[in-house]
Design a protein around this motif. Structure first.
Motif, short mmCIF file in Angstrom:
data_model
loop_
_atom_site.label_atom_id
_atom_site.label_comp_id
_atom_site.label_asym_id
_atom_site.label_seq_id
_atom_site.Cartn_x
_atom_site.Cartn_y
_atom_site.Cartn_z
N GLN A 26 81.42 40.34 96.87
CA GLN A 26 81.73 39.54 95.68
C GLN A 26 80.71 39.87 94.60
O GLN A 26 79.53 39.53 94.71
CB GLN A 26 81.68 38.06 96.02
N LYS B 135 72.13 32.75 103.06
CA LYS B 135 73.39 32.31 102.44
C LYS B 135 74.58 32.56 103.35
O LYS B 135 74.62 33.54 104.08
CB LYS B 135 73.61 33.01 101.10
N GLU B 136 75.55 31.65 103.28
CA GLU B 136 76.81 31.85 104.00
C GLU B 136 77.62 32.92 103.27
O GLU B 136 77.42 33.15 102.08
CB GLU B 136 77.59 30.54 104.04
N ASP B 137 78.56 33.53 103.99
CA ASP B 137 79.37 34.61 103.40
C ASP B 137 80.01 34.20 102.09
O ASP B 137 80.05 34.97 101.14
CB ASP B 137 80.45 35.08 104.38
N LYS B 138 80.54 32.98 102.03
CA LYS B 138 81.23 32.53 100.81
C LYS B 138 80.28 32.41 99.61
O LYS B 138 80.72 32.42 98.46
CB LYS B 138 81.95 31.21 101.05
N ASP B 139 78.98 32.32 99.88
CA ASP B 139 77.99 32.17 98.81
C ASP B 139 77.25 33.47 98.51
O ASP B 139 76.32 33.48 97.70
CB ASP B 139 76.98 31.09 99.19
N ARG B 140 77.66 34.56 99.14
CA ARG B 140 77.00 35.85 98.94
C ARG B 140 77.64 36.55 97.73
O ARG B 140 78.51 37.41 97.88
CB ARG B 140 77.08 36.71 100.20
#
Length: 82
Positions: free
Chosen positions: A59, A25-30
């Motif tokens: 997050q 996963k990309e950082d924004k999706d973690r």
């Protein structure tokens, strides 16, 4: 009790499980969501949040389970001091 999906895990393997789930996963999706019973022990929820943060997840979403009745094995949070 801790679960990832429907798989029960222990707190010692939580970081490994999160690492595996988040590897692609990309950082924004973690994002990790915590769902707990309304009677869950507050201290245990905070401990779980800290374990998730230790796994590198910033997050974290909290989802309250509105079902009535005590959670299996969980004590209610103590009343605030007055």
């Amino acid at each position: 009790k801790l679960y990832i999906g429907k798989k029960e895990i222990d707190k010692d393997t939580l970081k490994t499980e999160i690492d595996q789930k988040m590897a692609t996963k990309e950082d924004k999706d973690r994002i990790v969501y915590i769902r707990s019973d309304i009677n869950a022990n507050y201290g245990q929820v905070v401990e779980t949040i800290n374990l998730i943060r230790d796994a590198g997840i910033d997050q974290i979403g909290l989802v309250a389970d509105k079902r009535k009745g005590p959670a299996a094995g969980a004590a209610p949070a103590p009343a605030p001091a007055s």
